[in-house]
Structures are given as structure tokens and as C-alpha cells.
Design a protein around this motif. Structure first.
Motif, short mmCIF file in Angstrom:
data_model
loop_
_atom_site.label_atom_id
_atom_site.label_comp_id
_atom_site.label_asym_id
_atom_site.label_seq_id
_atom_site.Cartn_x
_atom_site.Cartn_y
_atom_site.Cartn_z
N LYS A 56 5.84 -22.96 10.56
CA LYS A 56 5.55 -22.01 9.49
C LYS A 56 6.43 -20.79 9.67
CE LYS A 56 0.63 -23.18 9.45
NZ LYS A 56 -0.72 -22.66 9.66
N TRP A 57 6.70 -20.12 8.57
CA TRP A 57 7.38 -18.83 8.66
C TRP A 57 6.47 -17.84 9.35
CZ3 TRP A 57 12.37 -18.34 7.85
CH2 TRP A 57 13.01 -19.24 7.01
N ASP A 58 7.03 -16.94 10.15
CA ASP A 58 6.22 -15.89 10.76
C ASP A 58 5.81 -14.89 9.67
OD1 ASP A 58 8.46 -14.26 10.33
OD2 ASP A 58 8.83 -13.88 12.44
N ALA A 59 5.00 -13.91 10.04
CA ALA A 59 4.44 -12.97 9.08
C ALA A 59 5.51 -12.19 8.31
CB ALA A 59 3.50 -11.99 9.78
N LYS A 60 6.65 -11.95 8.94
CA LYS A 60 7.72 -11.18 8.29
C LYS A 60 8.73 -12.09 7.58
CE LYS A 60 7.45 -7.29 11.43
NZ LYS A 60 8.16 -6.44 12.38
N HIS A 61 8.50 -13.40 7.59
CA HIS A 61 9.41 -14.38 6.99
C HIS A 61 10.82 -14.23 7.58
CE1 HIS A 61 9.91 -17.47 3.93
NE2 HIS A 61 11.13 -17.01 3.77
N GLN A 62 10.85 -13.95 8.87
CA GLN A 62 12.12 -13.76 9.58
C GLN A 62 12.44 -14.96 10.49
OE1 GLN A 62 14.31 -11.35 9.22
NE2 GLN A 62 15.65 -11.90 10.91
N ASN A 63 11.44 -15.43 11.20
CA ASN A 63 11.58 -16.53 12.15
C ASN A 63 10.66 -17.68 11.74
OD1 ASN A 63 13.14 -14.77 13.98
ND2 ASN A 63 11.17 -13.77 14.29
N ILE A 64 10.92 -18.84 12.31
CA ILE A 64 10.02 -19.98 12.10
C ILE A 64 9.25 -20.20 13.39
CG2 ILE A 64 9.86 -22.45 11.68
CD1 ILE A 64 12.31 -22.19 9.87
N ASP A 65 7.93 -20.14 13.29
CA ASP A 65 7.06 -20.39 14.44
C ASP A 65 6.74 -21.88 14.51
OD1 ASP A 65 6.92 -17.68 15.12
OD2 ASP A 65 5.13 -17.34 13.89
N VAL A 66 6.72 -22.40 15.73
CA VAL A 66 6.36 -23.80 15.97
C VAL A 66 4.98 -23.79 16.63
CG1 VAL A 66 7.01 -25.94 17.14
CG2 VAL A 66 8.80 -24.38 16.31
N TYR A 67 4.03 -24.44 15.96
CA TYR A 67 2.65 -24.48 16.43
C TYR A 67 2.35 -25.83 17.06
CZ TYR A 67 1.79 -20.30 13.64
OH TYR A 67 1.84 -19.04 13.10
N GLY A 68 1.75 -25.79 18.25
CA GLY A 68 1.35 -27.01 18.94
C GLY A 68 0.04 -27.54 18.40
N THR A 69 -0.48 -28.57 19.03
CA THR A 69 -1.70 -29.21 18.57
C THR A 69 -2.93 -28.32 18.66
OG1 THR A 69 -1.98 -30.20 20.76
CG2 THR A 69 -0.92 -31.56 19.07
N THR A 70 -2.89 -27.31 19.53
CA THR A 70 -4.03 -26.40 19.66
C THR A 70 -3.97 -25.25 18.66
OG1 THR A 70 -2.87 -25.04 21.30
CG2 THR A 70 -4.23 -26.88 22.13
N GLY A 71 -2.90 -25.18 17.88
CA GLY A 71 -2.75 -24.11 16.91
C GLY A 71 -2.08 -22.87 17.46
N ASP A 72 -1.63 -22.93 18.71
CA ASP A 72 -0.92 -21.81 19.32
C ASP A 72 0.58 -21.95 19.08
OD1 ASP A 72 -3.30 -20.77 20.42
OD2 ASP A 72 -3.09 -22.05 22.20
N VAL A 73 1.28 -20.83 18.99
CA VAL A 73 2.73 -20.84 18.85
C VAL A 73 3.33 -21.28 20.18
CG1 VAL A 73 4.80 -19.47 18.40
CG2 VAL A 73 2.72 -19.05 17.06
N VAL A 74 4.11 -22.36 20.14
CA VAL A 74 4.74 -22.88 21.36
C VAL A 74 6.25 -22.63 21.37
CG1 VAL A 74 2.96 -24.62 21.77
CG2 VAL A 74 4.96 -25.21 20.37
N GLY A 75 6.78 -22.16 20.26
CA GLY A 75 8.20 -21.87 20.18
C GLY A 75 8.53 -21.16 18.89
N GLN A 76 9.78 -20.70 18.81
CA GLN A 76 10.20 -19.96 17.62
C GLN A 76 11.69 -20.19 17.39
OE1 GLN A 76 10.16 -15.49 17.58
NE2 GLN A 76 8.48 -15.85 16.15
N ILE A 77 12.03 -20.36 16.13
CA ILE A 77 13.43 -20.49 15.72
C ILE A 77 13.83 -19.16 15.10
CG2 ILE A 77 15.08 -21.75 14.29
CD1 ILE A 77 13.67 -23.48 16.46
N LYS A 78 14.87 -18.54 15.67
CA LYS A 78 15.31 -17.22 15.22
C LYS A 78 16.71 -17.32 14.63
CE LYS A 78 12.68 -14.81 18.74
NZ LYS A 78 12.70 -13.79 19.78
N PRO A 79 17.02 -16.44 13.69
CA PRO A 79 18.37 -16.45 13.12
C PRO A 79 19.40 -15.87 14.08
CG PRO A 79 17.10 -14.65 12.18
CD PRO A 79 16.16 -15.44 13.06
#
Length: 110
Positions: A56-79
Motif C-alpha cells: 500500500k502507499w504510505d500515508a504521504k503517498h511517497q513510499n510503498i509499504d510492504v505488509y506481512g501476514t500479521t499486518g505489520d510493515v516489513v519493508g518499504q520501497i522508496k523513490p
């Protein structure tokens, strides 16, 4: 055409035309941002051999957050530039190659 993930600006324009012709509200930026998000989800699904994690896009629509099976952010794709859209416009293939590599690291580390 609906499921096409545009890989370059030519495909972005084709998908934009299709969306507008079918009555959808879209512009070039929305098609690019949807493509980057869908491409990231595709690479996550491929790396995990299934749809176990969500992007999903992060709150600022700047990065993409990767959520694991528990719903926690496990990684992020940054520009590398000011936005992922700008990265796509500069070098779409390079962006998707980088995203695929970054997703592999996130999956490996989690």
C-alpha cells in the motif's frame, strides 16, 4: 487491458486511453502510480509464491509499504528521485528491476 500493468509510457498512454474510453476517471499520474503499486504487489506475490503480503502507499503517498501476514510493515520501497512516479518516468524498466530486487531482500529478511 484492465489487468495490464504498464511497463513504460507507451503502455501508460494505452491504458489511460482505455480507462477514459470506459468512463473511468484517470490521468497519466494515476495510471503510473497504479502501475508502480500493482507491479510491486506482483513482485511480492512472485517472491512468496502466493498472495500472502500486501503493498500500500504510505500515508504521504511517497513510499510503498510492504505488509506481512500479521499486518505489520516489513519493508518499504522508496523513490530515488522525488517520487516513484518520477522514477518511472525517467526509467520505468530500471525502476521495476530495482523494486524486484528490493522485494527479494525484504522477503529474505522476513
Amino acid at each position: 487491458m484492465q489487468n495490464l500493468i504498464p511497463g513504460d509510457m507507451l503502455e501508460v498512454n494505452q491504458k489511460l486511453k482505455w480507462e477514459l474510453d470506459t468512463g473511468m476517471t484517470a490521468d497519466e499520474s494515476s495510471v503510473i502510480n497504479d502501475a508502480v503499486l500493482a507491479g510491486t504487489q506482483y513482485f511480492v506475490d512472485e517472491a512468496l509464491e502466493g498472495s500472502y503480503w500486501t503493498v500500500k502507499w504510505d500515508a504521504k503517498h511517497q513510499n510503498i509499504d510492504v505488509y506481512g501476514t500479521t499486518g505489520d510493515v516489513v519493508g518499504q520501497i522508496k523513490p530515488t528521485l522525488e517520487t516513484l512516479e518520477a522514477d518511472f518516468r525517467k526509467d520505468s524498466q530500471g525502476l521495476f528491476i530495482r523494486i524486484e530486487k528490493e522485494v527479494a531482500v525484504v522477503v529474505r529478511d522476513n
